[in-house]
Each structure stands twice: as C-alpha cells, then as structure tokens.
Design an enzyme around this catalytic site. Structure first.
Site, PDB file in Angstrom:
ATOM      1  NE  ARG A  91      -5.392  11.891  -9.021  1.00 48.91           N
ATOM      2  CZ  ARG A  91      -4.278  12.472  -8.625  1.00 48.91           C
ATOM      3  NH1 ARG A  91      -3.436  11.837  -7.838  1.00 48.91           N
ATOM      4  NH2 ARG A  91      -3.986  13.696  -9.013  1.00 48.91           N
ATOM      5  CG  ASP A  92     -11.447   9.342  -8.827  1.00 51.85           C
ATOM      6  OD1 ASP A  92     -10.308   9.827  -8.594  1.00 51.85           O
ATOM      7  OD2 ASP A  92     -12.345   9.299  -7.974  1.00 51.85           O
ATOM      8  CD  GLU A  93      -7.153  14.688 -10.824  1.00 51.89           C
ATOM      9  OE1 GLU A  93      -7.048  14.063  -9.768  1.00 51.89           O
ATOM     10  OE2 GLU A  93      -6.761  15.867 -10.944  1.00 51.89           O
ATOM     11  CD  GLU A 147      -0.424  13.962  -7.763  1.00 47.14           C
ATOM     12  OE1 GLU A 147      -0.846  12.850  -7.386  1.00 47.14           O
ATOM     13  OE2 GLU A 147      -1.178  14.909  -8.064  1.00 47.14           O
ATOM     14  CG  ASP A 181       0.126  18.422 -14.488  1.00 53.52           C
ATOM     15  OD1 ASP A 181      -0.490  19.436 -14.141  1.00 53.52           O
ATOM     16  OD2 ASP A 181       0.139  17.389 -13.808  1.00 53.52           O
TER      17      ASP A 181
HETATM   18  C1  BGC Z   1      -3.414  17.032 -10.714  1.00 51.36           C
HETATM   19  C2  BGC Z   1      -2.212  17.863 -10.981  1.00 51.36           C
HETATM   20  C3  BGC Z   1      -2.728  19.221 -11.335  1.00 51.36           C
HETATM   21  C4  BGC Z   1      -3.290  19.731 -10.053  1.00 51.36           C
HETATM   22  C5  BGC Z   1      -3.684  21.146 -10.040  1.00 51.36           C
HETATM   23  C6  BGC Z   1      -4.066  17.546  -9.508  1.00 51.36           C
HETATM   24  O1  BGC Z   1      -5.164  16.835  -9.129  1.00 51.36           O
HETATM   25  O2  BGC Z   1      -3.131  15.687 -10.645  1.00 51.36           O
HETATM   26  O3  BGC Z   1      -1.222  17.327 -11.684  1.00 51.36           O
HETATM   27  O4  BGC Z   1      -1.913  20.057 -12.018  1.00 51.36           O
HETATM   28  O5  BGC Z   1      -4.338  18.900  -9.619  1.00 51.36           O
HETATM   29  O6  BGC Z   1      -4.612  21.386  -9.127  1.00 51.36           O
END
Ligand code: BGC
Length: 774
Positions: free
Chosen positions: A375-377, A657, A384
């Site tokens: 995704r856009d991340e 996730e 993690d």
């Molecule tokens: C991520 C996570 C992350 C979390 C913390 C999410 O958007 O995908 O894996 O640790 O935000 O806010």
C-alpha cells in the site's frame, strides 16, 4: 524472542566484524539532464581508453543517484542489482556502489551509462497527501577508475562532458507503477557509436557529497520467477491471473502486438467477490502500463515494485486465449540475504505458516525492513522489526542489512532529541504525524527497536561490535525513556501503540487494546534496561552498567508495586501476563500464578489468539516456560479466527497484518489498514525454531547451544537447522510409541546442553549425536 537475559551475558566471541568499507573520495559531481524530459532520463559518456599504457588491469565504477539508478558499460548492465541505492535517511546518508567492472570494458571505446528512476529520493511517499521529502532533484553521479599495466590511471567522472536523453520509461513510481513505451526504446544507447542526435547536455546538481556512504547493506536483486497458476475471466469480464503466491516484485512481459496499443497490469494481494481486491492498497495505483512497438517486446518495470499474488490484465493482444506460456512471469525481488535457518515438522499447516513467515520476510526486507510492501506506506516501522528481529536473524543472515538500517535509526534519533521515531527513515517528520500520535515522544516497543534489534543481532551472530556501534543509541534511548517515567516509577504517560492490533480492538482503533498501555510500556522498558545493562557489561562500561542495572531494578519494583495486585496484573489479559513472564518481571513464586492465569485466559478464549503486536511474540514462551506447553500447542494449532493457523486455512501464503485481514466470509477486513503481507505476527516462528524445534543459543552466536525440544501438539517430528557462525547445527526429534529419538549436530568449537524434560541435563561435544529415550 529472547527473554530479558537468559542467553545474554556471555563473553565476546563469534563472527568477525564486517570490514568497514573504505570511503571513496569523490571528485565527480551529481548531474541531471540539461532540460526537463518527459520520461525517465538516461545519462551517457563515451570516451576512448588512454593509449600506450599496455592492457587495462582494473576498472572500478562508483555510482549512485538522487533517485534509483541502473549502470551500464558498453551496453551491458554492470550488475544484477535493482532499485539501487534503496532508501536511507538521505538527509545524512546516501549509499553508493563500488563495483569491479573490468570485464565490461571490452573495447577501446567505452560508454558509461546511467538510467535513472524516481525511487525513494525523488518519489513521492506516504499516504493521503504524499510528500517528496528529499526535494525535487533527480540526478546521478559516477566515477570510473581505470588502471593500466604500466600503472597509469585514467578517470572518467560525471561532469559537463556527459549527455542526456530520454528513456522509454514515461512514468515511474514505487507506489503507482511504471509506464514503458517500447516505441521510444533507444537500442544501443549505452554502447559506443550510438547516434546521440536529439540528446542534450547535462547540468550539475548541488548535493553535499559528504553524505555519500559505501553500501554496507546487501543489494536488492531478482530472487526467483513464478509462472501463472491460473488465468481466467472474472464475473465482470476482467482477465485475472493468479501466481499462486503473495510476493513482492513485478511482472515481466514478453509480447508482440500492434504498435501504440497498451497492456495494463493492476496488482493485488487478494480477490474479493471474485474480483481484484484493491482497496487495501489505498492510494497506491500499483498499475504498470506497457505500450507495444509492433515487434517483439520485453517489458520489465524495474523502477517500481508491487506486493501481489493476482493481476488484472487489460489489453493483451488477441485476448486470454492468445496468452502464451512465458508471456507473463512474476519476478520476486528482495535484498540479497543468505538463507541460514530452516524449520519443518510433521504438521503441514505449521509448515505453511512457517513458509508464510519466510515469504513475509522476503517481501519486507527490500532495501529496508518495512511494515508492508503493497500500500501507500512501505515504511521502516520500528515496532515491527523490534519484535521480528530474532526470527529474521535466524532465517537469513541479516547482520549487514539490519546494522545498516540501525545507522539510520541512530541518525534520526540523534537529530530528534534522542527520541527514536516510529519509522526509519523518518518520513513522518516530513509527512506530518497523525494527531492521535500526540504528544510525540518515544513509544514502547517501537522506539525500543534501538535496543531490541542490536540485541537480537548480538544473540544470533555473537559479534560484540554490533553492541559497540549501537551503544550510543541504546543508552540515549534508555535514558530518554527514564526521563518520561511518572513519579511512581512506571511509564504511563504519552501516546503508546501498546498491544497494537489486539484482535478485540475496534477495526479503526488498533491501539485500543485490552492491555493497559502503561503495563506494556513499563514491561518493555524493563526489558530494554536489562539489555542496556548487559550490553554495557559486555562492552566493559562499568558505570553505564551500574546505571542501567539500577534503572532495571527500580522499574521492576515499580511494575510490581503499581501493576500487580494480589494475583492479578492490571488489565488481567493475556498480553500483560505474557510480558511479565517472558521479561522476568516477577519473582519465581509470582511467575507460577502468572503462568497459571495466562493459561486460564488462553483456555477461556477457546485457544483463539487474544494478543496484538506486543503480546504475540512472547505468549508462547511465557506459556512453555511456566509449565503450560500443552496450552501453548493448543494456541499454536488453533484454526478458528483469530489464530495463527486461521489465515493458513484461508489459503494465506504470507503473514497478514491483522489476525482477520480476510474475514471468514471472504470479505476484506473493513479497516483502512489491512495488509496481507506484514511480518510482525510471524514472530512466533522464533518459538518454533527454539522450542518446538529445540535449537536455541545458550551463548550469543550459538557458541553454546541449548538443545531443548518440547514435543507436543500431536506432532510426530520436527527439525530446526541453522548455519551458525561455527557451522551447521541441527536438531531433529521424532516421537513414536517407542519413545523419543533426537538427532543433534553440534558444530566444531561448540558445545551443547541437551535438556529433555524430566531428565538430567547432558553435555554434548561437537559432532553427531543420536539420543533415544523411552
Ligand atoms: C503499520 C504498522 C505499524 C503501525 C503503527 C501501521 O500503519 O503498518 O505495522 O507498526 O502502523 O502505527
């Protein structure tokens, strides 16, 4: 996972510290096309080898880009690397490549070419309103150093003698995909004698070359290729293709069609209602578009990557029926890591779970450790990797990869008042933090990556220099968190992710977990303080050791006073007991009732999982170390949602996730944040290696092994093996009516402690051992 210090205080031994690479002194400058181009740029320089010095002896190319770069000499790519130089905290550090290219300089006339793409430096990143954090310069830099037989040196550097032209790549973005127009291909552009009419000059681009650092992390490369498993028409008439595995990379296409016609490929991890399920991608278009030349075309979009198992294919010449074998190939891309650890057992579902962990890791170890690849991340979320690092370090040799990332963590922390940011490189400081993260400060587990990641590397590889390098970051983080404690000594203020993604939290409020955030934070700080103390001890830093020892003692005392009431820990849910036990916050007698309560809660939840990011990596250890190994197996083997095996029964090929990223009725979880490739919950594989399989380090770097398999769960056999710094170590157990048989390989220079429940411990020397017990 490892507990606070069961394996931690041994002497400094093990692998040899990686050679620090010698820093190159640059004379070249960054260059960009003189004029704006309507395509990704190509840069080239043609020159003649100096004459009269005998044959060429060596040629070394140094190169990198403010963007991503592929380098060519005389028509050939100089390496299989892609997406170079990856993503580092570019404000302070940009990796460059040093490459022996002697074999490529095969004629007197030589061309050095650089093909540039946007990548991370020049791309726009983040969700909602994306940002271009590092500015709008797209540029390349190169130096070719040639040495001849008589010692003569010739040097060709990027400067105003270079030329620029446009490539066939008309658009490229890591999130959105790549467009290639084969009609614009310029065959031979990186070969001598190419006609450069239509090309222009270049202009210098200012960039502080002191930020250039030799690449220490392994390059990103193609790893394997997968062919379509199924091609069919969806109910709405779309052509869909299934590659059979959720993967990270791209699709390479060989095709012949009418000039000017286009094929488009949209990627997704899952199907929903028998159509491509693209909602989890949020703003990432994840679509490649290839325009054909009229001849035989080969398209490979190497300036993007996608997380996908399925594609929707539009515009294939002649329709699906005309799709030939080999027309579409999924190319798996990842950082080049050596596989060192393996696991298998008699339960196929557990084997698939483990395989899903491996695939999740491959896809998210692409230039940096990311949360998700689709995704856009795709950011270096610190929490993690904090929980996944022990698993990662067992499966693959991650030393160079994670140590390189820790440099960025330390730099970000240093420029952020000692606070370790939530993501590294810290995009959020450019993007803006969501208001719910206020007040912005350290958070447990996420910021603890500064300590937990180097500690995991120390335990896995036994090289104390990882602790030495990280110690300024370890100590600054620990001291900063100490400054956040309340008067009663616990860490109960400020924003916490806490037991993120507790399955009982509302879909849109992943931080609203059952576990009290103060309990999670204070327990995590105790673990951190113990590691900081032990690191100081290993490094012979006595006053730091005493300081962190005192902190650990006071945090432990405060935890017990504030959060333990009779035989209950505040919020009385699985995660709080898991952390208290696994981090050794309770004394021996209290650990007994805490284990019993934990087992009771696990049973009360019908053996479905009830923990999030914080509790999940530790719950199996907490159960198995307190005499509840059977409960641990019931939890591991549960198949109803939520559980580790539920996704496996739903056909998952990576770790999700959320426990229920795909709901039982086949709908995608409505949460805005729903990836199907997130490694964090896969941290359970660490327990599978150490406890189910029975292979654990008793001293860092596996200098001394603990062989302690815990058969159970109806399994007939299991096997863990690892290329340790000393050689291959392995354990295989088989349980039958005849009893238990264990085969162990202990590498040279290593000793092992064999523990079989209800028997006296036994020492094992190097070599192969078979032990039977009835
Ligand atoms: C991520 C996570 C992350 C979390 C913390 C999410 O958007 O995908 O894996 O640790 O935000 O806010």
């Amino acid at each position: 996972m490892t507990t606070a210090h069961p394996v931690g205080t041994a002497c400094a031994i093990g692998t040899i510290a990686p050679m620090e690479k010698i820093m190159h002194t640059w004379t070249a400058q960054f260059i960009a096309p003189e004029h704006e181009l309507d395509a990704a740029p190509l840069l080239r320089r043609e020159f003649v080898l100096d004459e009269g010095h005998g044959p060429l002896v060596t040629a070394t190319l140094y190169y990198t880009a403010l963007g991503i770069v592929e380098a060519f000499i005389n028509g050939a790519p100089v390496s299989p690397d892609v997406l170079t130089p990856g993503w580092t905290s570019f404000e302070w550090r940009l990796r460059y490549v040093e490459q022996d290219v002697t074999a490529f300089v095969d004629a007197n006339r030589v061309v050095v070419g650089l093909a540039l793409g946007d990548g991370w430096f020049h791309g726009s990143l983040g969700w909602h309103d994306r940002v271009r954090p590092y500015g709008s310069k797209l540029a390349g830099i190169a130096e070719l150093h040639l040495t001849f037989a008589d010692g003569h040196h010739q040097r060709v550097i990027s400067d105003d003698a270079w030329q620029s032209g446009r490539s066939a790549v008309t658009a490229n973005s890591l999130y959105d995909g790549q467009k290639i127009d084969a009609r614009r291909t310029q065959p031979g552009w990186a070969s001598p004698g190419f006609d450069t009419s239509g090309w222009s000059g270049v202009r210098p681009v200012a960039f502080d070359r002191a930020r250039l650092a030799p690449a220490a992390s392994p390059p990103v490369r193609r790893q394997e290729e997968l062919t379509p498993q199924r091609v069919w028409e969806s109910p709405s008439g779309k052509t869909l293709v299934d590659f059979g595995q959720n993967l990270v990379g791209w699709v390479r296409v060989s095709v012949r069609g009418d000039a000017g016609d286009s094929i488009s490929i949209r990627h997704a991890e899952v199907l929903e209602h028998d159509e491509l399920g693209v909602r989890p991608l949020r703003g990432a278009a994840a679509t490649d578009r290839f325009t054909m030349s009229g001849g035989d075309d080969l398209f490979e979009p190497t300036f993007t990557f996608h997380g996908f198992r399925y594609i929707e294919l539009t515009g294939w010449p002649g329709g699906i029926e005309a799709l030939q074998d080999g027309g579409l190939v999924a190319v798996v891309v990842s950082s080049e890591l050596r596989r060192i650890g393996r696991f298998s057992c008699s339960n196929p579902l557990l084997n698939r779970l483990h395989e899903n962990v491996v695939w999740g890791m491959r896809g998210n170890f692409l230039a940096l450790p990311t949360d998700c690849p689709q995704r856009d991340e795709r950011l270096g979320w610190t929490g993690d990797i904090a929980v996944f690092a022990p698993t990662a370090a067992y499966l693959f040799d991650t030393s160079d990869f994670l140590r390189d990332w820790l440099r960025d963590l330390a730099l970000e922390q240093q420029h952020n008042g000692d606070v370790v940011p939530f993501v590294v490189p810290d995009l959020l400081k450019h993007l803006g933090h969501p208001p719910e993260f206020e007040p912005l400060d350290s958070t447990a587990i996420w910021s603890d990556a500064a300590v937990w990641v180097p500690w995991a590397l120390w335990e896995a590889y036994g090289d104390p220099s990882v602790l030495g390098d990280a110690f300024p970051s370890i100590s600054a983080h620990t001291r900063h968190v100490r400054s956040l404690l309340s008067a009663n000594g616990v860490w109960d203020s400020g924003f916490q992710f806490g037991d993120w993604l507790d399955p009982d939290a509302p879909a849109e409020r992943a931080d609203e977990a059952k576990a009290d955030p103060g309990v999670v934070a204070t327990a995590s700080l105790y673990r951190t303080a113990c590691m900081a103390r032990d690191a100081a001890g290993i490094l012979d830093r006595e006053s730091d050791r005493k300081e962190f020892d005192a902190l650990a003692a006071s945090v432990r005392a405060a935890f017990c006073t504030v959060y333990v009431d009779g035989r209950r820990i505040r919020s009385d849910c699985t995660t709080v007991y898991a952390l208290a036990i696994a981090f050794e916050l309770l004394d021996a007698a209290d650990t007994v009732w805490a284990g019993a309560r934990l087992a009771e809660l696990v049973e009360a939840s019908g053996f479905r999982i009830s923990t999030g990011f914080a509790g999940t990596p530790f719950i199996m250890d907490a159960l198995s170390s307190t005499g509840h190994v059977d409960t641990a197996y019931r939890l591991l083997l549960e198949q109803q949602c939520p559980s580790w095996l539920y996704p496996v029964t739903m056909g998952a090929t990576t770790i999700w996730e959320r426990w229920d990223s795909m709901l039982p009725e086949g709908r995608i979880n409505p949460g805005e944040m729903t990836s199907f490739n997130h490694y964090a919950l896969g941290a359970v594989a660490d327990w599978m290696h150490r406890t189910l399989g029975g292979l654990a380090p008793l001293e860092p770097g596996y200098r001394r092994l603990l062989i302690h398999p815990r058969p159970g769960g109806g399994l007939d056999w299991a096997e863990s093996s690892l290329e340790t710094p000393f050689g291959l170590a392995s354990v295989r157990w088989e349980s039958s009516s005849a009893g238990l048989r264990i085969d162990v390989k202990v590498p040279q220079s290593v000793t092992a402690l064999l523990r079989i429940d209800s028997r006296p411990d036994r020492e094992l020397e190097p070599g192969h051992h078979t032990i039977s017990s009835s």
